[in-house]
Motif scaffolding. Structure first.
Motif, PDB file in Angstrom:
ATOM      1  N   THR A 430     -14.289  -9.273  16.975  1.00 57.69           N
ATOM      2  CA  THR A 430     -15.567  -8.823  17.532  1.00 57.69           C
ATOM      3  C   THR A 430     -15.357  -7.617  18.444  1.00 57.69           C
ATOM      4  O   THR A 430     -16.104  -6.635  18.382  1.00 57.69           O
ATOM      5  N   ALA A 431     -14.342  -7.701  19.311  1.00 53.65           N
ATOM      6  CA  ALA A 431     -14.062  -6.585  20.217  1.00 53.65           C
ATOM      7  C   ALA A 431     -13.715  -5.321  19.435  1.00 53.65           C
ATOM      8  O   ALA A 431     -14.119  -4.211  19.808  1.00 53.65           O
ATOM      9  N   LYS A 432     -12.965  -5.470  18.342  1.00 53.10           N
ATOM     10  CA  LYS A 432     -12.605  -4.321  17.500  1.00 53.10           C
ATOM     11  C   LYS A 432     -13.864  -3.657  16.946  1.00 53.10           C
ATOM     12  O   LYS A 432     -14.026  -2.427  17.004  1.00 53.10           O
ATOM     13  N   ILE A 433     -14.778  -4.483  16.419  1.00 49.54           N
ATOM     14  CA  ILE A 433     -16.006  -3.941  15.830  1.00 49.54           C
ATOM     15  C   ILE A 433     -16.853  -3.243  16.887  1.00 49.54           C
ATOM     16  O   ILE A 433     -17.347  -2.129  16.684  1.00 49.54           O
ATOM     17  N   VAL A 434     -17.009  -3.903  18.040  1.00 46.42           N
ATOM     18  CA  VAL A 434     -17.808  -3.314  19.120  1.00 46.42           C
ATOM     19  C   VAL A 434     -17.188  -2.010  19.589  1.00 46.42           C
ATOM     20  O   VAL A 434     -17.889  -1.012  19.818  1.00 46.42           O
ATOM     21  N   ALA A 435     -15.860  -1.980  19.744  1.00 45.19           N
ATOM     22  CA  ALA A 435     -15.181  -0.755  20.176  1.00 45.19           C
ATOM     23  C   ALA A 435     -15.450   0.377  19.195  1.00 45.19           C
ATOM     24  O   ALA A 435     -15.737   1.517  19.597  1.00 45.19           O
ATOM     25  N   GLU A 436     -15.363   0.088  17.907  1.00 44.98           N
ATOM     26  CA  GLU A 436     -15.589   1.125  16.897  1.00 44.98           C
ATOM     27  C   GLU A 436     -17.041   1.578  16.878  1.00 44.98           C
ATOM     28  O   GLU A 436     -17.336   2.748  16.645  1.00 44.98           O
ATOM     29  N   ILE A 438     -19.069   1.564  19.563  1.00 44.67           N
ATOM     30  CA  ILE A 438     -19.281   2.349  20.771  1.00 44.67           C
ATOM     31  C   ILE A 438     -18.749   3.768  20.602  1.00 44.67           C
ATOM     32  O   ILE A 438     -19.353   4.744  21.041  1.00 44.67           O
ATOM     33  N   MET A 439     -17.604   3.911  19.933  1.00 49.46           N
ATOM     34  CA  MET A 439     -17.001   5.233  19.739  1.00 49.46           C
ATOM     35  C   MET A 439     -17.597   5.983  18.560  1.00 49.46           C
ATOM     36  O   MET A 439     -17.205   7.104  18.278  1.00 49.46           O
ATOM     37  N   GLY A 440     -18.556   5.367  17.845  1.00 55.48           N
ATOM     38  CA  GLY A 440     -19.184   6.044  16.719  1.00 55.48           C
ATOM     39  C   GLY A 440     -18.339   6.050  15.465  1.00 55.48           C
ATOM     40  O   GLY A 440     -18.594   6.843  14.551  1.00 55.48           O
ATOM     41  N   MET A 441     -17.338   5.170  15.385  1.00 53.65           N
ATOM     42  CA  MET A 441     -16.487   5.119  14.205  1.00 53.65           C
ATOM     43  C   MET A 441     -17.111   4.283  13.089  1.00 53.65           C
ATOM     44  O   MET A 441     -16.680   4.332  11.945  1.00 53.65           O
ATOM     45  N   ARG A 442     -18.098   3.477  13.429  1.00 54.11           N
ATOM     46  CA  ARG A 442     -18.844   2.730  12.422  1.00 54.11           C
ATOM     47  C   ARG A 442     -20.288   2.626  12.887  1.00 54.11           C
ATOM     48  O   ARG A 442     -20.573   2.674  14.090  1.00 54.11           O
ATOM     49  N   ALA A 443     -21.205   2.484  11.929  1.00 57.51           N
ATOM     50  CA  ALA A 443     -22.621   2.386  12.271  1.00 57.51           C
ATOM     51  C   ALA A 443     -22.892   1.046  12.946  1.00 57.51           C
ATOM     52  O   ALA A 443     -22.422   0.009  12.476  1.00 57.51           O
ATOM     53  N   PRO A 444     -23.632   1.041  14.053  1.00 50.27           N
ATOM     54  CA  PRO A 444     -23.947  -0.229  14.716  1.00 50.27           C
ATOM     55  C   PRO A 444     -24.738  -1.142  13.790  1.00 50.27           C
ATOM     56  O   PRO A 444     -25.665  -0.705  13.117  1.00 50.27           O
ATOM     57  N   ALA A 452     -22.561   4.772  25.338  1.00 50.04           N
ATOM     58  CA  ALA A 452     -22.010   5.986  24.729  1.00 50.04           C
ATOM     59  C   ALA A 452     -20.669   6.299  25.377  1.00 50.04           C
ATOM     60  O   ALA A 452     -20.612   6.900  26.436  1.00 50.04           O
ATOM     61  N   ILE A 453     -19.596   5.863  24.753  1.00 49.45           N
ATOM     62  CA  ILE A 453     -18.262   6.079  25.298  1.00 49.45           C
ATOM     63  C   ILE A 453     -17.427   6.803  24.260  1.00 49.45           C
ATOM     64  O   ILE A 453     -17.400   6.419  23.087  1.00 49.45           O
ATOM     65  N   ASN A 454     -16.772   7.860  24.677  1.00 48.30           N
ATOM     66  CA  ASN A 454     -15.958   8.626  23.743  1.00 48.30           C
ATOM     67  C   ASN A 454     -14.745   7.845  23.264  1.00 48.30           C
ATOM     68  O   ASN A 454     -14.348   7.925  22.107  1.00 48.30           O
ATOM     69  N   LYS A 455     -14.135   7.092  24.190  1.00 48.46           N
ATOM     70  CA  LYS A 455     -12.881   6.411  23.857  1.00 48.46           C
ATOM     71  C   LYS A 455     -12.906   4.967  24.350  1.00 48.46           C
ATOM     72  O   LYS A 455     -13.306   4.705  25.478  1.00 48.46           O
ATOM     73  N   VAL A 456     -12.513   4.069  23.471  1.00 43.80           N
ATOM     74  CA  VAL A 456     -12.217   2.701  23.872  1.00 43.80           C
ATOM     75  C   VAL A 456     -10.747   2.488  23.559  1.00 43.80           C
ATOM     76  O   VAL A 456     -10.320   2.618  22.417  1.00 43.80           O
ATOM     77  N   MET A 457      -9.948   2.195  24.584  1.00 43.77           N
ATOM     78  CA  MET A 457      -8.492   2.165  24.428  1.00 43.77           C
ATOM     79  C   MET A 457      -7.956   0.740  24.557  1.00 43.77           C
ATOM     80  O   MET A 457      -8.392  -0.016  25.420  1.00 43.77           O
ATOM     81  N   LEU A 458      -7.019   0.431  23.692  1.00 44.17           N
ATOM     82  CA  LEU A 458      -6.384  -0.886  23.709  1.00 44.17           C
ATOM     83  C   LEU A 458      -4.973  -0.836  24.296  1.00 44.17           C
ATOM     84  O   LEU A 458      -4.487  -1.824  24.833  1.00 44.17           O
ATOM     85  N   LYS A 459      -4.302   0.314  24.164  1.00 44.70           N
ATOM     86  CA  LYS A 459      -2.965   0.483  24.737  1.00 44.70           C
ATOM     87  C   LYS A 459      -2.815   1.950  25.161  1.00 44.70           C
ATOM     88  O   LYS A 459      -2.205   2.749  24.459  1.00 44.70           O
ATOM     89  N   PRO A 460      -3.395   2.317  26.300  1.00 44.86           N
ATOM     90  CA  PRO A 460      -3.442   3.728  26.680  1.00 44.86           C
ATOM     91  C   PRO A 460      -2.089   4.284  27.106  1.00 44.86           C
ATOM     92  O   PRO A 460      -1.225   3.570  27.619  1.00 44.86           O
ATOM     93  N   VAL A 461      -1.931   5.597  26.859  1.00 43.97           N
ATOM     94  CA  VAL A 461      -0.787   6.347  27.372  1.00 43.97           C
ATOM     95  C   VAL A 461      -1.323   7.584  28.080  1.00 43.97           C
ATOM     96  O   VAL A 461      -2.441   8.022  27.832  1.00 43.97           O
ATOM     97  N   LYS A 462      -0.503   8.142  28.950  1.00 46.03           N
ATOM     98  CA  LYS A 462      -0.923   9.286  29.742  1.00 46.03           C
ATOM     99  C   LYS A 462      -0.408  10.581  29.122  1.00 46.03           C
ATOM    100  O   LYS A 462       0.758  10.696  28.775  1.00 46.03           O
ATOM    101  N   LEU A 463      -1.333  11.548  28.987  1.00 46.19           N
ATOM    102  CA  LEU A 463      -0.961  12.874  28.513  1.00 46.19           C
ATOM    103  C   LEU A 463      -1.003  13.854  29.669  1.00 46.19           C
ATOM    104  O   LEU A 463      -1.926  13.832  30.484  1.00 46.19           O
ATOM    105  N   GLN A 464       0.022  14.717  29.734  1.00 47.52           N
ATOM    106  CA  GLN A 464       0.049  15.771  30.739  1.00 47.52           C
ATOM    107  C   GLN A 464       0.513  17.067  30.074  1.00 47.52           C
ATOM    108  O   GLN A 464       0.686  17.127  28.853  1.00 47.52           O
ATOM    109  N   ASP A 693      -4.365   1.873  17.023  1.00 49.76           N
ATOM    110  CA  ASP A 693      -5.703   1.815  16.466  1.00 49.76           C
ATOM    111  C   ASP A 693      -6.334   0.472  16.796  1.00 49.76           C
ATOM    112  O   ASP A 693      -5.747  -0.355  17.512  1.00 49.76           O
ATOM    113  N   THR A 694      -7.538   0.231  16.289  1.00 49.95           N
ATOM    114  CA  THR A 694      -8.237  -1.000  16.655  1.00 49.95           C
ATOM    115  C   THR A 694      -7.617  -2.239  16.009  1.00 49.95           C
ATOM    116  O   THR A 694      -8.013  -3.361  16.325  1.00 49.95           O
ATOM    117  N   ASP A 695      -6.641  -2.058  15.122  1.00 55.11           N
ATOM    118  CA  ASP A 695      -5.854  -3.170  14.593  1.00 55.11           C
ATOM    119  C   ASP A 695      -4.547  -3.345  15.350  1.00 55.11           C
ATOM    120  O   ASP A 695      -3.676  -4.106  14.926  1.00 55.11           O
TER     121      ASP A 695
END
Length: 870
Positions: A430-436, A438-444, A452-464, A693-695
């Motif tokens: 369910t969380a996977k579907i909702v995340a996708e 919210i990010m517009g990766m699948r039609a609600p 409206a969230i650009n990113k839903v992260m499950l294992k974030p890393v920092k970019l610099q 990814d969401t999997d």
């Protein structure tokens, strides 16, 4: 209104006021009832929009050019009294022209015959049930709510505007013929009449629309819809949401509470450092711990209460263990069925949900359902939920509560633009579907997005900043010609005055307001002097009024008329001035009048006759500027535009060094331009992205991106990882061996994007090409734009033309500008837009998909083959 509205909020307010104005006319002139909705994502500021509309409705507004409606009565209906109290508090906070006494929480103590004009009443359906006192006659109240409502509707001198907050509530299709209370308020019941105007407000208006379509008494008008992306771009919502969900079965509740606490401590320290550096009031983050509901059989039992207390005690002890500085009195709860809770050494007071945001003593909040619907607390930074959740609507509502930004703007520290949710018992699928969704990766599945969230992260890393990329590459990308699109309804005069206010506040331009007005006064003086004859003529017309008298005498078959010329009064001159104010703003006209009057008085003093100044004549001469055969508005706006651009350009470096809290003001000013204005590309130096990814499978990575992890890797976000064209483009450019760095241009039109403003019909739009690659060539470092964008997409024609126009103007800055639009035989086909022949063909082609396909067939060349492993 105390708050400065975002552009999309201003646009929505204007549309709503227009709809309400027509609805009022339809009701009083034709007895025609109107229904419509404001549809906007969670966190978009719907209450602020509503407060602005209602303030203008009751008291008028110069900004929105509306007069007050003396007949207005507003009935605000919400399902929860706590939400009504929160909304009332929000109105008091932002709508400064509505007296607090005109905001009334309606209940059984109300004893008047009908509702009063100029007042906003709040009611919730629970107060109107069959057994409720408010629907009965009493010794002190001789009218029931339904009679009070009917009397208000039937009063010809009143206009009842009903606002339905969370408009999906109370609109369910009933299994029987029985109405919900909300439906009875709206449509009546055969005895009580239907309300004249219904304005629904919700992130999900589908149920409201369907219900109003079934209501024969109403005409359904077009909804006012705010696109989720403009809300995200505004800075009101967090950029990202981190969901921490176990990837295996087991009891991870204590582990998750520990991790949530450690994260919370870190975010508190980060906010403290940021606020100190920015010189702003501290943000006081909140940790929300959501505990399970008791089962139906244990709600009122000692066993159920004891088990709940044990859960609370375990949660608080775990938090205290990992937050050594936890204050003793920082815990509160919003559990509807409990008073003060005493467990172990903790005494936990109960608070109303709407009080949490402003009570900074509360650092840890215990909750159940109160945080999933309607609750508004932007300082809620970390959530740990010990509830199981399989229902996607519930999950979406809960996550929607965590996305508001505490400062109502984005910060320069990426961690502070992210909310964290620790969900040990959430259903992973369910969380996977909702995340996708919210990010517009699948039609609600509901047909509508909740947040409206650009990113839903499950294992974030920092970019610099990627130190494998030379400094010259960064500077080259920053300096690329980038152009903001102009606003939909540019107002150069208002823009200059806002710029003057901001620059003076930041001590960048001394006496900016005076200089701004003097620049516009100089234009008006020059126009008056150059057109003195016509000014005199129009002044005379304004100063006199032609009165036609019609006489009908008894015994005569025809009426006679005569024309009489009389001197105008001050009201007539005011009418003429109103037109000038509408095109030059009240501020400019009133200040110009004041200056001219003072000058005339000074001349009178010097001449020894200070009482001989004809104020009405001076006002009429200024009003005459609106009626001469000269485009006064354009002349003043040109001067305003010129001075604004000069100030912004000469102070650009100082503006860039201002605190984050001041930057949105200048963003808004720059976005008010009439024509595209040059801007730089601001490359982030701190960003958080997902690495799976969401999997929960690792995302592919690439090297040499301007931003990277500490190992030089750039994880390809899910949409890019699944996009064969984009993957092939990156690999092909990497294969040259000359690539020094590349940049995945953000798709939204923000300060981190290379933007290409272009006109589509009468509307300005913005194109963000996908990639910038920088190669080392025989001529040194040169950038290339490569934009993989299929011709089947609806915007392919206008986007291709915009890229061609950009190549026309700035192609000499680039090695290549390639538009990739077709795949043929596993190869990507592109158009070389540095070719003048191809650009000419693009301009001559029709924008439809078939014509663009023909363009690629005639002029396209193979860009690269798509590798088999993609």
């Amino acid at each position: 209104m105390r708050f400065t509205l975002k552009d999309y909020q201003t646009e929505a307010v204007g549309k709503i006021l227009t709809t309400l104005g027509y609805a009022r006319e339809d009701w009083h002139n034709r007895q025609r009832r109107t229904a419509f909705a404001l549809s906007s994502t969670t966190g978009s500021g719907k209450t602020v929009i509503a407060a602005t509309v209602i303030e203008a409705l009751l008291h008028g507004s110069d900004e929105f050019d509306v007069e007050p409606d003396p007949s207005a009565v507003v009935l605000w209906v919400s399902k929860d009294p706590a939400l009504n109290a929160q909304t009332k508090s929000r109105f008091i906070e932002c709508a400064d022209r509505i007296p607090s006494g005109d905001l009334v929480l309606l209940d059984k103590t109300y004893s008047e015959e009908s509702l009063s004009t100029g007042t906003v009443y709040f009611i919730n359906p629970d107060k109107l049930g069959k057994k409720a006192d408010f629907v009965k006659h009493t010794d002190t109240r001789h009218f029931t709510f339904w009679e009070i409502l009917a009397n208000t509707i039937k009063d010809e001198d009143k206009t009842l505007y009903m606002v339905l907050d969370e408009a999906h509530e109370g609109m369910k299709t009933q299994t029987s013929d029985e109405q919900t209370i909300v439906q009875k308020i709206i449509s009546g019941d055969g005895v009580s009449p239907a309300v004249p105007i219904v304005w629904g407000i919700s992130a999900t208006v589908k149920r409201f629309d369907e219900a109003m379509a079934r209501a024969d008494a109403f005409t359904k008008e077009k909804n006012v819809v705010i696109h989720p992306q403009v809300v995200q771009d505004s800075g009101l919502l967090k950029n990202a949401l981190t969901l921490d969900i176990p990837n295996e079965a087991g009891d991870f509740s204590t582990t998750m509470v520990r991790d949530a606490t450690l994260d919370f401590v870190e975010v508190c320290e980060t906010w403290d450092a940021y606020c100190g550096e920015q010189g702003i009031d501290p943000v006081v983050p909140l940790l929300v711990a959501q505990i399970p509901n008791k089962s139906a059989g244990e709600r009122d039992t000692e066993k159920g209460r004891r088990e709940e207390d044990e859960t609370i005690h375990l949660v608080l002890e775990t938090i205290r263990k990992h937050w050594p500085d936890m204050p003793a009195d920082c815990v509160a709860h919003v559990l509807g069925d409990r008073a003060t809770i005493e467990v172990g050494a903790y005494e936990i007071p109960k608070v109303a949900p709407q009080e949490v945001e402003h009570d900074h003593r509360i650092r840890v909040l215990l909750a159940k359902d109160a945080v999933s619907t309607g609750w508004d607390c932007p300082r809620a930074e970390v959530l740990v939920s010990l509830r199981s959740a399989h229902d996607d609507t519930y999950v979406t509502q809960l996550l929607g509560r965590m996305v508001r930004t505490p400062l109502a703007q984005e910060t320069s520290v990426e961690r502070l633009n992210t909310a964290s949710c620790y969900l040990p018992y959430f259903d992973k699928e369910t969380a996977k579907i909702v995340a996708e969704e919210i990010m517009g990766m699948r039609a609600p599945r509901s047909g509508e997005r909740g947040a409206a969230i650009n990113k839903v992260m499950l294992k974030p890393v920092k970019l610099q900043r990627n130190y494998d990329v030379p400094d010259e590459v960064f500077q080259l990308v920053r300096d690329l010609p980038s152009f903001r699109k102009p606003t939909a309804a540019p107002r150069p005069i208002k823009r200059l005055l806002k710029a003057a206010q901001a620059l003076a506040q930041d001590e960048l331009v001394a006496n900016a307001d005076r200089l701004a007005h003097e620049a516009m006064f100089s234009v008006l003086d020059n126009i008056t002097e150059a057109n003195s004859g016509e000014i005199d003529k129009q002044t005379k017309l304004i100063m006199t009024a032609d009165i036609r008298r019609i006489l009908v005498e008894r015994g005569k078959y025809e009426a006679t008329d005569s024309l009489d010329t009389r001197d105008s009064d001050a009201a007539t001159v005011d009418d003429a001035l109103r037109h000038l104010r509408s095109i030059l703003t009240a501020s400019v006209v009133n200040r110009y009048l004041g200056r001219n009057m003072q000058a005339a008085i000074n001349e009178g003093v010097e001449a020894g006759d200070p009482t001989g100044v004809d104020i009405t004549l001076i006002r009429a001469r200024v009003a005459a500027l609106a009626f001469i055969d000269v485009d006064v508005q354009k002349s003043v706006e040109d001067a305003a535009d010129s001075l604004t651009r000069l100030w912004l350009t000469t102070n650009a470096s100082d503006i860039a060094r201002l605190p984050d809290s001041r930057k949105p003001s200048y963003e808004a000013i720059q976005n008010m331009a009439r024509e595209p204005e040059r801007d730089g590309v601001e490359i982030k130096t701190d960003e958080r992205v997902d690495s799976v990814d969401t999997d929960m499978k690792p995302l592919p990575t690439e090297k040499k991106h301007l931003l990277s992890t500490s190992t030089g890797d750039y994880p390809l976000e899910q949409k890019m990882a699944r996009n064969r064209w984009e993957r092939a483009t990156i690999q092909y450019e990497q294969s040259f061996g000359t690539l020094e760095g590349w940049y995945r241009n953000p798709s939204s039109a923000g300060r981190n994007s290379l933007r290409i403003a272009h006109k589509s019909g009468d509307t300005w739009k913005s194109v963000q090409p996908d990639f910038v690659f920088v190669h080392r060539t025989s001529e040194g470092l040169l950038p290339s734009i490569v934009d993989p964008h299929g011709v089947h997409l609806g915007d392919s024609g206008p986007k291709l033309k915009a890229l061609a126009e950009y190549a026309d103007e700035h192609g000499d800055r680039f090695d290549r500008i390639i538009a990739v639009g077709v795949e043929k035989d596993d190869a990507l086909v592109g158009l070389d837009l540095k070719s003048s022949k191809i650009r000419r063909a693009v301009y001559e082609a029709q924008p439809d998909s078939d014509s663009i396909k023909q363009l690629y067939a005639a002029y396209g060349t193979n860009y690269t083959r798509i590798p088999e492993d993609i």
